[in-house]
Design an enzyme around this catalytic site. Structure first.
Site, PDB file in Angstrom:
ATOM      1  N   ARG A 162       0.855  -1.193   0.000  1.00 27.74           N
ATOM      2  CA  ARG A 162       0.000   0.000   0.000  1.00 27.74           C
ATOM      3  C   ARG A 162       0.891   1.243   0.000  1.00 27.74           C
ATOM      4  O   ARG A 162       1.951   1.256   0.611  1.00 27.74           O
ATOM      5  CB  ARG A 162      -0.863  -0.034   1.263  1.00 27.74           C
ATOM      6  CG  ARG A 162      -1.858   1.057   1.409  1.00 27.74           C
ATOM      7  CD  ARG A 162      -2.765   0.822   2.617  1.00 27.74           C
ATOM      8  NE  ARG A 162      -3.641  -0.319   2.363  1.00 27.74           N
ATOM      9  CZ  ARG A 162      -3.955  -1.248   3.263  1.00 27.74           C
ATOM     10  NH1 ARG A 162      -3.467  -1.189   4.485  1.00 27.74           N
ATOM     11  NH2 ARG A 162      -4.762  -2.236   2.946  1.00 27.74           N
ATOM     12  N   ASP A 181       0.762  -7.785   9.121  1.00 23.84           N
ATOM     13  CA  ASP A 181      -0.645  -8.194   9.188  1.00 23.84           C
ATOM     14  C   ASP A 181      -1.362  -7.876  10.494  1.00 23.84           C
ATOM     15  O   ASP A 181      -2.515  -7.463  10.464  1.00 23.84           O
ATOM     16  CB  ASP A 181      -0.825  -9.696   8.902  1.00 23.84           C
ATOM     17  CG  ASP A 181      -0.022 -10.168   7.712  1.00 23.84           C
ATOM     18  OD1 ASP A 181      -0.160  -9.552   6.638  1.00 23.84           O
ATOM     19  OD2 ASP A 181       0.764 -11.125   7.847  1.00 23.84           O
ATOM     20  N   ASP A 228      -6.834  -9.249  12.958  1.00 23.18           N
ATOM     21  CA  ASP A 228      -6.205  -9.921  11.814  1.00 23.18           C
ATOM     22  C   ASP A 228      -5.250 -11.049  12.190  1.00 23.18           C
ATOM     23  O   ASP A 228      -4.299 -11.342  11.459  1.00 23.18           O
ATOM     24  CB  ASP A 228      -5.496  -8.911  10.898  1.00 23.18           C
ATOM     25  CG  ASP A 228      -6.451  -7.855  10.359  1.00 23.18           C
ATOM     26  OD1 ASP A 228      -7.640  -8.184  10.165  1.00 23.18           O
ATOM     27  OD2 ASP A 228      -6.013  -6.716  10.143  1.00 23.18           O
TER      28      ASP A 228
END
EC number: 3.6.1.15
Length: 175
Positions: free
Chosen positions: A23, A105, A120
């Site tokens: 990202r 994560d 997550d």
């Protein structure tokens, strides 16, 4: 090591353990820049996902990165209070192109009332197997979840009462 200057606009790029770009946040204003800490601010910044999808953040945020800890903190300033989104990932590296880190994560979401949740864990376990995270990384991340939890409970660093007031004012001055 390259260090961006205060008021400089930088990109933030997160990667995965396998080296693939995850990202990119296109514009963040540097509010503080030392060898150990970079604090930035952004508002309605373009975010590009690895698959090409694009979206724009909805509110002002103050971003905290540290060179010694395996987490970073995005503090989102909303009408109903401050929400902190904490990413477990490597300490930052920075060059002329961007501030960079590897995202592992796990995330912790902190609500305005101080409650927080680890998120997550399933994604972490799946990626740990797929990308073969070493046991040493697993231990480091679990230790840093504990460190981060203590920071939240003790209102340390980006969770301190004055942190947002100070850095959001500086962001408004710089933007």
């Amino acid at each position: 090591m390259y260090l961006p200057k205060e008021k400089e606009i930088i990109q933030i790029k997160s990667y995965k353990h396998n080296g693939k770009l995850h990202r990119t946040w296109k514009k963040t204003v540097v509010l503080k820049s030392t060898e150990n800490i970079i604090i930035g601010g952004n508002d309605h910044t373009l975010v590009v996902e690895a698959d090409g999808r694009k979206w724009v953040t909805r509110e002002p945020s103050i971003c905290y990165f540290h060179s010694d800890y395996w987490f970073n903190v995005i503090s989102m300033i909303r009408e109903d209070g401050i929400y902190h989104y904490c990413n477990l990932g490597t300490p930052f590296a920075v060059d002329e192109q961007a501030l960079k880190y590897i995202d592992y994560d796990l995330d912790i979401k902190v609500f305005p009332d101080g409650r927080f949740h680890l998120l997550d864990e399933g994604e972490y376990e799946q990626h740990r197997r797929q990308m073969k995270y070493p046991d040493s990384i697993d231990r480091i991340l679990k230790t840093n979840v504990d460190v981060l939890s203590h920071w939240i409970l003790d209102k340390k660093g980006p969770f301190s009462p004055d942190y947002i007031d100070i850095w959001y004012e500086k962001y408004k001055e710089y933007r």
